[in-house]
Scaffold this motif. Structure first.
Motif, short mmCIF file in Angstrom:
data_model
loop_
_atom_site.label_atom_id
_atom_site.label_comp_id
_atom_site.label_asym_id
_atom_site.label_seq_id
_atom_site.Cartn_x
_atom_site.Cartn_y
_atom_site.Cartn_z
N THR A 29 -4.79 -3.36 -9.45
CA THR A 29 -4.32 -2.28 -8.58
C THR A 29 -5.51 -1.46 -8.11
N MET A 30 -5.62 -1.31 -6.79
CA MET A 30 -6.64 -0.43 -6.23
C MET A 30 -6.10 1.00 -6.27
N LYS A 31 -6.83 1.90 -6.90
CA LYS A 31 -6.46 3.31 -6.92
C LYS A 31 -7.65 4.16 -6.49
N SER A 32 -7.36 5.18 -5.70
CA SER A 32 -8.40 6.05 -5.19
C SER A 32 -7.81 7.42 -4.90
N THR A 33 -8.62 8.45 -5.08
CA THR A 33 -8.16 9.82 -4.82
C THR A 33 -9.23 10.58 -4.05
N THR A 34 -8.78 11.35 -3.07
CA THR A 34 -9.66 12.26 -2.34
C THR A 34 -8.96 13.61 -2.21
N VAL A 35 -9.74 14.67 -2.32
CA VAL A 35 -9.20 16.03 -2.20
C VAL A 35 -10.02 16.80 -1.18
N TYR A 36 -9.33 17.43 -0.22
CA TYR A 36 -9.95 18.38 0.69
C TYR A 36 -9.49 19.77 0.24
N PRO B 116 -10.09 -8.05 1.03
CA PRO B 116 -10.88 -6.81 1.06
C PRO B 116 -9.98 -5.62 1.38
N VAL B 117 -10.20 -4.50 0.69
CA VAL B 117 -9.42 -3.27 0.93
C VAL B 117 -10.39 -2.09 0.91
N ASN B 118 -10.38 -1.34 2.00
CA ASN B 118 -11.22 -0.13 2.09
C ASN B 118 -10.49 0.86 3.00
N TRP C 292 -5.52 19.72 -0.14
CA TRP C 292 -4.82 18.56 0.43
C TRP C 292 -5.33 17.36 -0.37
N LYS C 293 -4.47 16.85 -1.22
CA LYS C 293 -4.84 15.75 -2.11
C LYS C 293 -4.24 14.45 -1.60
N ILE C 294 -5.04 13.39 -1.62
CA ILE C 294 -4.61 12.07 -1.14
C ILE C 294 -4.77 11.06 -2.28
N ASP C 295 -3.68 10.41 -2.64
CA ASP C 295 -3.71 9.33 -3.63
C ASP C 295 -3.41 8.01 -2.95
N TYR C 296 -4.28 7.02 -3.16
CA TYR C 296 -4.10 5.68 -2.62
C TYR C 296 -3.80 4.72 -3.76
N SER C 297 -2.91 3.76 -3.51
CA SER C 297 -2.61 2.72 -4.49
C SER C 297 -2.22 1.45 -3.75
N ALA C 298 -2.79 0.30 -4.17
CA ALA C 298 -2.50 -0.95 -3.47
C ALA C 298 -2.55 -2.13 -4.42
N THR C 299 -1.70 -3.13 -4.14
CA THR C 299 -1.72 -4.41 -4.85
C THR C 299 -1.66 -5.53 -3.81
N LEU D 191 0.82 -1.21 0.00
CA LEU D 191 0.00 0.00 0.00
C LEU D 191 0.86 1.26 0.00
N THR D 192 0.50 2.20 -0.86
CA THR D 192 1.14 3.52 -0.89
C THR D 192 0.06 4.59 -0.76
N VAL D 193 0.28 5.53 0.16
CA VAL D 193 -0.62 6.67 0.33
C VAL D 193 0.22 7.93 0.21
N THR D 194 -0.16 8.81 -0.71
CA THR D 194 0.60 10.03 -0.97
C THR D 194 -0.24 11.25 -0.66
N TYR D 195 0.32 12.15 0.14
CA TYR D 195 -0.32 13.43 0.43
C TYR D 195 0.36 14.53 -0.38
N TRP D 196 -0.45 15.42 -0.96
CA TRP D 196 0.05 16.60 -1.67
C TRP D 196 -0.60 17.84 -1.06
N LEU D 197 0.10 18.96 -1.08
CA LEU D 197 -0.46 20.24 -0.67
C LEU D 197 -0.25 21.23 -1.81
N THR D 198 -1.30 21.50 -2.56
CA THR D 198 -1.17 22.28 -3.79
C THR D 198 -1.34 23.77 -3.53
N ASP D 199 -0.96 24.57 -4.53
CA ASP D 199 -1.13 26.02 -4.43
C ASP D 199 -2.58 26.45 -4.64
#
Length: 387
Positions: free
Chosen positions: A371-378, A205-207, A192-199, A180-188
């Motif tokens: 590959t499970m991929k998901s993105t959330t943005v606050y 089950p993955v949630n 706050w962007k979160i990218d999830y990726s898993a194999t 599992l990889t979870v990446t946080y970004w802070l854009t201009d």
């Protein structure tokens, strides 16, 4: 045509100096991890992300926890809008998942059991709403309580931090080794962007979801009852007394769970409604109108005294909203103030709770080779003003 002579070297240097003084900051460098304590005999690092508009996010390798998130209000005053602690020791000792990534399966699994490919898997029972036991947020030692690998990154001037964790086959009772990889970004754009990726090497089950507690007035600054919410969700998943979904999808229309138009949290949270009694307030999963897996607006949250507004965009089909019903003042936050009843809001972008036991719900089963991929943005802005 007459050419103008080039400026003398000294003049050119002066021009460059003036231009530099008025230029925006140069592209951000990748943030570096700083020691934040020790857990499980491993050094925990914390990374600080900044953008050009005054936002700052601090996240650590323990639990991929967001320890602070600072953003300005309409008067230009910056405040930390997520609950948390000053020290790692406090997170280890006692925390209701402040700022953490939870999983392998976030939310609840009925009776701590599910069947996959003909085999029944048994999980730890670590939650008992209504006196009915279930498995919650990955078990006794979910992803919120392990040390991840952390790496500061930068892309096109945007700072980020990449967290990586390998959950071994059988960990907390789940099948398969999950990478599992979870990446946080802070854009201009104040996102706050979160990218999830898993194999995985075996069906499992993955949630996975993020569990930050927000108070847009600033953490420790009182209750959240005046926060105004709008959800892009015409249905929700009703629950039983143990907060386990019944398997049905119910229209929100005519209920206190209808946020299709703006309503304040405190407006109907104490209504005479069975679902609110089960949750002690709001603690439910909304079925988002967007079910296509594309990044789309899910919710808008506005706090009137500061002007802060937070939009939530996600590729996920559900949004679990919880309004701090179990906060009781026993935990003291980083500003030295107790976290009292309904002092925070949690918005977990996710698939629906208990999905492994609900065949009518969108599947969360990840299989080898996929590959499970998901993105959330606050996304943060100011109502009536620029972000």
């Amino acid at each position: 045509m007459t050419r103008k002579p080039n400026p003398a070297p000294a003049t050119r240097l002066a021009i460059l100096a003036i231009a530099a003084a008025f230029a925006l900051p140069s592209s951000a460098a990748a943030p570096k991890g700083e020691p934040f304590g020790t857990a499980d005999g491993k050094t925990v690092e914390i990374f600080t992300l900044t953008n050009r508009k005054g936002m700052k996010l601090r996240a650590m390798t323990y639990g991929a926890i967001v320890q602070s998130l600072e953003t300005p209000d309409r008067d230009g005053k910056t405040a930390d809008v997520v609950l948390g602690y000053k020290t790692l020791e406090e997170y280890i000792k006692d925390t209701p998942y402040f700022g953490a990534v939870v999983g392998r399966v976030g939310n609840r699994i009925a009776n701590g059991k599910f069947t996959l490919d003909g085999k029944t898997y048994t999980l730890a029972l670590n939650n008992d709403p209504g006196g009915i036991k279930c498995s919650l947020h990955g078990g006794l030692k979910g992803f919120d309580k392990v040390v991840w690998q952390g790496e500061g990154i930068e892309k096109d001037g945007v700072q980020g931090v990449k967290f990586h964790y390998v959950s071994k086959d059988g960990e907390e009772g789940y099948p398969g080794t999950l990478d599992l990889t979870v990446t946080y970004w802070l854009t201009d754009d104040n996102e706050w962007k979160i990218d999830y990726s898993a194999t995985t090497d075996k069906a499992t089950p993955v949630n996975v979801t993020q569990h930050s507690y927000f108070n847009l007035k600033g953490e420790g600054n009182g209750d959240i009852l005046d926060h105004e919410l709008t959800f892009k969700a015409a249905k929700f998943t009703p629950v039983d007394a143990g907060l386990i979904p019944t398997g049905k999808l119910q229209d929100v229309k005519g209920t206190p769970l209808d946020f299709t138009t703006p309503h304040k949290v405190g407006e109907r949270v104490n209504a005479d409604n069975e679902q609110l009694k089960f949750g002690g307030g709001y603690d439910h999963n909304w079925v988002l109108d967007n079910q296509g897996g594309k990044l789309a607006l899910a919710a808008t949250i506005h706090e009137p005294t500061t002007g802060r507004t937070m939009e939530i965009l996600t590729t996920e089909p559900g949004l679990q909203f919880y309004c701090g019903n179990f906060l009781d003042g026993k935990l003291t936050g980083k500003s030295g103030k107790p976290y009292n009843y309904r002092n925070a809001l949690v918005f977990e972008t996710q698939h629906y709770p208990d999905s492994p036991n609900q065949p009518s719900f969108p599947s969360i089963i990840l299989k080898p080779g996929k590959t499970m991929k998901s993105t959330t943005v606050y996304r943060f802005s100011l109502k009536g003003g620029k972000p």
